[in-house]
Scaffold this active site. Structure first.
Site, mmCIF file in Angstrom:
data_model
loop_
_atom_site.group_PDB
_atom_site.id
_atom_site.type_symbol
_atom_site.label_atom_id
_atom_site.label_comp_id
_atom_site.label_asym_id
_atom_site.label_seq_id
_atom_site.Cartn_x
_atom_site.Cartn_y
_atom_site.Cartn_z
ATOM 1 C CG HIS A 12 43.193 48.673 48.400
ATOM 2 N ND1 HIS A 12 43.824 49.864 48.162
ATOM 3 C CD2 HIS A 12 43.750 48.175 49.528
ATOM 4 C CE1 HIS A 12 44.726 50.087 49.093
ATOM 5 N NE2 HIS A 12 44.700 49.067 49.930
ATOM 6 C CE LYS A 13 39.856 41.397 46.577
ATOM 7 N NZ LYS A 13 39.345 40.054 46.925
ATOM 8 C CG ASP A 69 39.615 33.897 45.989
ATOM 9 O OD1 ASP A 69 39.992 34.747 46.807
ATOM 10 O OD2 ASP A 69 40.177 32.792 45.864
ATOM 11 C CB THR A 70 41.842 38.174 42.710
ATOM 12 O OG1 THR A 70 40.631 38.825 42.340
ATOM 13 C CG2 THR A 70 42.941 38.573 41.739
ATOM 14 C CG HIS A 177 42.447 41.060 37.826
ATOM 15 N ND1 HIS A 177 43.263 42.136 37.579
ATOM 16 C CD2 HIS A 177 42.366 40.960 39.178
ATOM 17 C CE1 HIS A 177 43.693 42.648 38.727
ATOM 18 N NE2 HIS A 177 43.151 41.953 39.717
HETATM 19 P P1 IMP Z 1 41.801 37.813 47.262
HETATM 20 O O1 IMP Z 1 41.842 36.482 47.945
HETATM 21 O O2 IMP Z 1 40.812 37.902 46.162
HETATM 22 O O3 IMP Z 1 41.662 38.948 48.227
HETATM 23 O O4 IMP Z 1 43.192 38.066 46.540
HETATM 24 C C1 IMP Z 1 44.352 37.373 46.917
HETATM 25 C C2 IMP Z 1 45.565 38.248 46.796
HETATM 26 O O5 IMP Z 1 45.771 38.577 45.438
HETATM 27 C C3 IMP Z 1 45.495 39.575 47.542
HETATM 28 O O6 IMP Z 1 45.950 39.453 48.843
HETATM 29 C C4 IMP Z 1 46.428 40.451 46.736
HETATM 30 O O7 IMP Z 1 47.757 40.267 47.144
HETATM 31 C C5 IMP Z 1 46.288 39.875 45.344
HETATM 32 N N1 IMP Z 1 45.383 40.699 44.535
HETATM 33 C C6 IMP Z 1 44.047 40.579 44.379
HETATM 34 N N2 IMP Z 1 43.582 41.510 43.537
HETATM 35 C C7 IMP Z 1 44.662 42.240 43.161
HETATM 36 C C8 IMP Z 1 44.828 43.368 42.300
HETATM 37 O O8 IMP Z 1 43.895 43.924 41.707
HETATM 38 N N3 IMP Z 1 46.094 43.824 42.180
HETATM 39 C C9 IMP Z 1 47.168 43.273 42.816
HETATM 40 N N4 IMP Z 1 47.063 42.237 43.635
HETATM 41 C C10 IMP Z 1 45.819 41.724 43.802
#
Ligand code: IMP
Length: 193
Positions: A12-13, A69-70, A177
């Site tokens: 997705h990313k 990282d999000t 974001h």
């Molecule tokens: P990551 O560690 O950056 O992959 O993100 C941690 C978690 O945040 C992911 O497993 C998703 O559940 C959530 N996440 C990250 N980006 C998004 C987004 O764009 N929409 C919704 N959930 C997100």
């Protein structure tokens, strides 16, 4: 066209980033460089985790790279789940389980304010640069929409009535974001890349 590695295995990313950077940069995911490691996110901040992932690629593959990282930061939960958003309902939790836990924790809470925050670490020519993107919004009390991933079905960005999961990808990318952080990265690369 400049070639860059995006340190992710999340399809997705990758799709979102391809759509934003399309004509400007060629982006390869971890699978494209033969990396199948699930890089451990052992940091306590988004910045730490983004940095761990970009350094991993530089150290093991000697390629310039960026990583994100999000976290979803919910006001009524004191900023949780934040950096632990992927593991909110436990190690290896599914998106479904994480959303269920969020809705349960927010049950009967009036303050539904939340924000997504992305931090990108770019490693280029042995120097590190950071870019941040934030979108404010609120968590609704039941899922709506089938697009996107993660917490998208319960997040409504400020100024809209739809959840991210009800938007088409180009609208989500233009206000999200990650979209904002990637746009900052792209502007930087166009001037310095
Ligand atoms: P990551 O560690 O950056 O992959 O993100 C941690 C978690 O945040 C992911 O497993 C998703 O559940 C959530 N996440 C990250 N980006 C998004 C987004 O764009 N929409 C919704 N959930 C997100």
């Amino acid at each position: 066209m400049k070639k860059l590695v995006f340190a992710t295995n999340n399809p997705h990313k990758l799709e979102e980033v391809h759509a934003i950077l399309q004509e400007k940069f060629e982006v390869a995911g971890l699978a494209d460089i033969g990396c199948t490691t699930d890089i451990p996110e052992t940091g306590t901040t988004l910045q730490d985790n983004a940095s761990i992932k970009s350094h991993f690629v530089v150290n093991h593959y000697k390629l310039d790279c960026f990583a994100d990282d999000t976290g979803l930061e919910v006001q009524a939960l004191g900023g949780r789940p934040g950096v632990y958003s992927a593991r909110y309902a436990g190690e290896n939790a599914s998106y479904e389980q994480n959303v269920d836990k969020l809705l349960t924790e927010l049950n009967h809470k009036e303050n539904r304010k939340a924000r997504f925050r992305t931090v990108i670490s770019l490693m280029m020519n042995h120097k590190e640069y950071f870019f941040e993107g934030v979108v404010n919004g609120r968590i609704i009390n039941q899922r709506k929409g089938n697009s996107g991933f993660g917490y998208d079905p319960v997040f409504v960005p400020d100024g809209y009535d739809q959840t991210f999961a009800e938007m088409d990808a180009s609208l989500k990318n233009s206000i999200s974001h990650r979209g904002k952080a990637i746009q900052k990265l792209a502007d930087f690369l166009l001037h310095n890349g």
